[in-house]
Write a protein that holds these residues in place. Structure first.
Motif, PDB file in Angstrom:
ATOM      1  N   ILE A   1       4.843  -0.110   1.494  1.00  0.00           N
ATOM      2  CA  ILE A   1       5.191  -0.438   2.031  1.00  0.00           C
ATOM      3  C   ILE A   1       4.129  -1.385   2.593  1.00  0.00           C
ATOM      4  N   PRO A   2       4.342  -2.779   3.356  1.00  0.00           N
ATOM      5  CA  PRO A   2       3.089  -3.773   3.479  1.00  0.00           C
ATOM      6  C   PRO A   2       1.980  -2.816   4.513  1.00  0.00           C
ATOM      7  N   SER A   3       0.853  -3.631   4.412  1.00  0.00           N
ATOM      8  CA  SER A   3       0.092  -3.363   5.088  1.00  0.00           C
ATOM      9  C   SER A   3       0.639  -3.441   6.876  1.00  0.00           C
ATOM     10  N   PRO A   4      -0.261  -2.115   7.535  1.00  0.00           N
ATOM     11  CA  PRO A   4       0.425  -2.669   9.199  1.00  0.00           C
ATOM     12  C   PRO A   4      -1.195  -3.159   9.776  1.00  0.00           C
ATOM     13  N   GLU A   5      -0.001  -3.882  10.625  1.00  0.00           N
ATOM     14  CA  GLU A   5      -0.650  -4.971  11.353  1.00  0.00           C
ATOM     15  C   GLU A   5      -0.854  -4.093  13.261  1.00  0.00           C
ATOM     16  N   PRO A   6      -2.099  -4.813  13.184  1.00  0.00           N
ATOM     17  CA  PRO A   6      -2.932  -3.682  14.289  1.00  0.00           C
ATOM     18  C   PRO A   6      -2.400  -4.529  15.738  1.00  0.00           C
ATOM     19  N   GLY A   7      -1.832  -3.952  16.820  1.00  0.00           N
ATOM     20  CA  GLY A   7      -1.336  -5.165  18.040  1.00  0.00           C
ATOM     21  C   GLY A   7      -2.789  -4.259  19.241  1.00  0.00           C
ATOM     22  N   PRO A   8      -2.638  -4.566  20.586  1.00  0.00           N
ATOM     23  CA  PRO A   8      -2.846  -4.237  21.600  1.00  0.00           C
ATOM     24  C   PRO A   8      -3.859  -3.215  20.859  1.00  0.00           C
TER      25      PRO A   8
ATOM     26  N   GLN B   1      -3.618   2.436   4.038  1.00  0.00           N
ATOM     27  CA  GLN B   1      -4.221   2.384   5.289  1.00  0.00           C
ATOM     28  C   GLN B   1      -3.322   2.504   6.256  1.00  0.00           C
ATOM     29  N   ALA B   2      -4.428   2.879   7.091  1.00  0.00           N
ATOM     30  CA  ALA B   2      -3.628   3.409   8.596  1.00  0.00           C
ATOM     31  C   ALA B   2      -4.054   2.741  10.379  1.00  0.00           C
ATOM     32  N   LEU B   3      -2.920   2.250  10.820  1.00  0.00           N
ATOM     33  CA  LEU B   3      -3.549   2.061  12.295  1.00  0.00           C
ATOM     34  C   LEU B   3      -4.593   3.402  13.063  1.00  0.00           C
ATOM     35  N   VAL B   4      -5.573   2.540  13.782  1.00  0.00           N
ATOM     36  CA  VAL B   4      -5.661   3.984  14.983  1.00  0.00           C
ATOM     37  C   VAL B   4      -5.673   3.205  16.341  1.00  0.00           C
ATOM     38  N   ARG B   5      -6.266   5.134  17.292  1.00  0.00           N
ATOM     39  CA  ARG B   5      -6.008   3.695  18.543  1.00  0.00           C
ATOM     40  C   ARG B   5      -7.458   3.569  19.000  1.00  0.00           C
ATOM     41  N   ALA B   6      -7.953   1.712  19.171  1.00  0.00           N
ATOM     42  CA  ALA B   6      -9.310   2.038  20.095  1.00  0.00           C
ATOM     43  C   ALA B   6     -10.086   2.892  19.847  1.00  0.00           C
ATOM     44  N   PRO B   7      -9.447   2.880  21.288  1.00  0.00           N
ATOM     45  CA  PRO B   7     -10.309   3.327  22.933  1.00  0.00           C
ATOM     46  C   PRO B   7     -10.678   5.043  22.494  1.00  0.00           C
TER      47      PRO B   7
ATOM     48  N   MET C   1       0.778  -1.207  -0.545  1.00  0.00           N
ATOM     49  CA  MET C   1       0.101  -0.063   0.452  1.00  0.00           C
ATOM     50  C   MET C   1       0.866   1.045   0.448  1.00  0.00           C
ATOM     51  N   LYS C   2       0.762   2.331  -0.411  1.00  0.00           N
ATOM     52  CA  LYS C   2       1.029   3.590  -0.190  1.00  0.00           C
ATOM     53  C   LYS C   2       0.937   4.900   0.801  1.00  0.00           C
ATOM     54  N   ALA C   3       1.892   4.871   1.352  1.00  0.00           N
ATOM     55  CA  ALA C   3       1.625   6.062   2.429  1.00  0.00           C
ATOM     56  C   ALA C   3       3.371   6.401   1.993  1.00  0.00           C
ATOM     57  N   TRP C   4       2.719   7.932   2.587  1.00  0.00           N
ATOM     58  CA  TRP C   4       3.732   9.123   3.104  1.00  0.00           C
ATOM     59  C   TRP C   4       4.240   9.017   4.321  1.00  0.00           C
ATOM     60  N   ARG C   5       6.131   8.480   4.014  1.00  0.00           N
ATOM     61  CA  ARG C   5       6.562   8.611   5.068  1.00  0.00           C
ATOM     62  C   ARG C   5       7.728   9.340   5.419  1.00  0.00           C
ATOM     63  N   VAL C   6       8.271   9.189   6.515  1.00  0.00           N
ATOM     64  CA  VAL C   6       9.459  10.480   7.390  1.00  0.00           C
ATOM     65  C   VAL C   6      10.874   9.424   7.991  1.00  0.00           C
ATOM     66  N   HIS C   7      11.502   9.621   6.732  1.00  0.00           N
ATOM     67  CA  HIS C   7      12.516   8.309   7.689  1.00  0.00           C
ATOM     68  C   HIS C   7      13.997   9.899   8.592  1.00  0.00           C
ATOM     69  N   GLN C   8      13.690  10.806   8.131  1.00  0.00           N
ATOM     70  CA  GLN C   8      14.284  12.029   8.967  1.00  0.00           C
ATOM     71  C   GLN C   8      13.497  12.992   9.539  1.00  0.00           C
ATOM     72  N   LYS C   9      13.787  13.375  10.874  1.00  0.00           N
ATOM     73  CA  LYS C   9      12.783  14.942  10.779  1.00  0.00           C
ATOM     74  C   LYS C   9      13.466  16.097  10.129  1.00  0.00           C
ATOM     75  N   GLY C  10      12.266  17.267   9.240  1.00  0.00           N
ATOM     76  CA  GLY C  10      13.008  18.257   9.341  1.00  0.00           C
ATOM     77  C   GLY C  10      11.108  18.260   8.759  1.00  0.00           C
ATOM     78  N   HIS C  11      11.996  19.794   7.652  1.00  0.00           N
ATOM     79  CA  HIS C  11      10.664  19.825   7.235  1.00  0.00           C
ATOM     80  C   HIS C  11       9.706  18.867   6.018  1.00  0.00           C
ATOM     81  N   TYR C  12       8.242  19.348   6.246  1.00  0.00           N
ATOM     82  CA  TYR C  12       8.078  18.082   5.474  1.00  0.00           C
ATOM     83  C   TYR C  12       7.837  18.694   4.162  1.00  0.00           C
ATOM     84  N   ALA C  13       8.757  19.229   3.255  1.00  0.00           N
ATOM     85  CA  ALA C  13       9.052  19.532   1.834  1.00  0.00           C
ATOM     86  C   ALA C  13      10.029  19.073   1.627  1.00  0.00           C
ATOM     87  N   GLU C  14      10.892  18.666   2.613  1.00  0.00           N
ATOM     88  CA  GLU C  14      12.010  17.804   2.120  1.00  0.00           C
ATOM     89  C   GLU C  14      12.109  16.222   2.599  1.00  0.00           C
ATOM     90  N   VAL C  15      11.566  16.004   3.727  1.00  0.00           N
ATOM     91  CA  VAL C  15      11.660  15.306   4.751  1.00  0.00           C
ATOM     92  C   VAL C  15      10.337  14.048   4.111  1.00  0.00           C
TER      93      VAL C  15
END
Ligand SMILES: NC(=O)c1ccc[n+]([C@@H]2O[C@H](COP(=O)([O-])OP(=O)(O)OC[C@H]3O[C@@H](n4cnc5c(N)ncnc54)[C@H](OP(=O)(O)O)[C@@H]3O)[C@@H](O)[C@H]2O)c1
Length: 326
Positions: free
Chosen positions: A21-28, A99-105, A1-15
């Motif tokens: 990437i693979p689909s994320p798997e939900p944890g507890p 696709q995204a993970l969300v906090r169920a509570p 699936m397609k996702a925007w990712r940040v590998h190194q923090k900085g101004h959004y236009a640069e990072v």
């Protein structure tokens, strides 16, 4: 699936980088959703540069709040596959993705007939304004309500909720187009904070009564002007600091003018007072179904346009909310 990712923090236009990437798997306590619509917020700019309150490890996908259809749930989650929900993202798998993970509570379920572009605003944008005005501010019909940054996401929701509650609404904004928008969504008086003396106009408009409730997502000099015009037993709602400087409320002024300063941290209610959020949700849905509120969507943006959307926010060029539809 397609996702925007940040590998190194900085101004959004640069990072920011759009990746497969693979689909994320939900944890507890997490659920995975197929993202259908999500708000694009100034806070996402801060998240990219590492100056937001949440600092996920890299790599991460921004998109702090999102909505969509539940695809999978982790242990201890009451949501069901197929539910329509809006929620805060479970970083590092945020909402600027397919696709995204969300906090169920923190998730709220929505009826299926409501478009996701509305769902995503009826979540934290309206929740913040509702909890501020009603739970914290005890807004009553006939009150003078001042909404600072009336054309902002939370400001536009506060104007509509204020009008629905029978308040008399004054809004400030920083351009003719924003002022006209505030009028269109229900403000009876508008003030251009760039060219007008806000304090004097507030005194004129309220004929000396002053403001009963201030909804303040701005801070800085506008807060100063508003607190000086608070009415007897007025309530000043501290919602955010879009202008930058954190304002002061001198205790002698609070005492002499007999007003109350109230903090509003909406997402904390999802952890500490879920019943308050649920009650607001019921009322917001009822107002929406009766067409007393209408989410103000500036425009929708496609996944590959996220950087342009963030640039528009940065240049203060948005009226209402930008909504990502991946
Ligand atoms: N407490 C909570 O739970 C909570 C929840 C959501 C949001 N917030 C906060 O509320 C604030 C508004 O959020 P939002 O997402 O609704 O904002 P937004 O839609 O991005 O709008 C921000 C508005 O702030 C005004 N502004 C004043 N000074 C500014 C500056 N120096 N730079 C940029 N904008 C400036 C602008 O209005 P004019 O051009 O008309 O001046 C702009 O339209 C933010 O600080 C956010 O963090 C708090």
């Amino acid at each position: 699936m397609k996702a925007w990712r940040v590998h190194q923090k900085g101004h959004y236009a640069e990072v920011l980088a759009l990746e497969d990437i693979p689909s994320p798997e939900p944890g507890p306590g997490e659920a995975r959703i197929r993202v259908r619509a999500g708000t694009v917020n100034f806070a996402d700019i801060l998240l990219c540069q590492g100056s937001y309150q949440d600092r996920p490890p890299v790599p991460f996908t921004p998109g702090l709040e999102t909505s969509g259809v539940v695809e999978a749930v982790g242990p201890g989650v009451a949501l069901a596959v197929g539910d329509h929900v809006a929620a805060m993202s479970a970083l590092p798998a945020g909402g600027f993705a397919e696709q995204a993970l969300v906090r169920a509570p923190a998730a709220l379920a929505f009826p299926r007939h409501i478009p996701f572009t509305d769902v995503t605003l009826l979540y934290s944008t309206y929740q913040t304004a509702h909890v501020a005005l009603h739970h914290r501010g005890r807004l009553s019909a006939g009150d003078w309500l001042l909404v600072l940054a009336g054309a902002s996401g939370v400001g536009s929701a506060a104007i509509q909720l204020g009008v629905a509650a029978g308040a008399r609404v004054i809004a400030t904004a920083g351009s003719p187009a924003k002022l006209e928008f505030c009028r269109q969504i229900g403000a009876s008086h508008v003030i251009d904070h760039r060219h007008e003396d806000v304090g004097r106009r507030l005194a004129e408009i309220t004929a000396g009564h002053g403001i009963d409730v201030v909804f303040d997502p701005v801070g800085g000099p506008l807060t100063e002007a508003a607190r000086r015009r608070l009415a007897w037993e007025g309530r000043h709602l501290v919602v955010g600091f879009a202008a930058g400087p954190i304002p002061d409320f001198p205790a002698n002024h609070v005492l002499v003018k007999n007003y109350t300063v109230l903090g509003v941290h909406w997402s904390a209610y999802t952890k500490h007072a879920r019943a308050t959020v649920d009650a607001a949700h019921r009322h917001i849905l009822d107002l929406y179904e009766r067409r007393q509120i209408q989410p103000a969507i500036a425009r929708t943006v496609a996944l590959d346009s996220v950087p342009q959307a963030l640039r528009a926010l940065e240049s203060r060029d948005v009226i209402g909310r930008l909504v990502l539809v991946p």
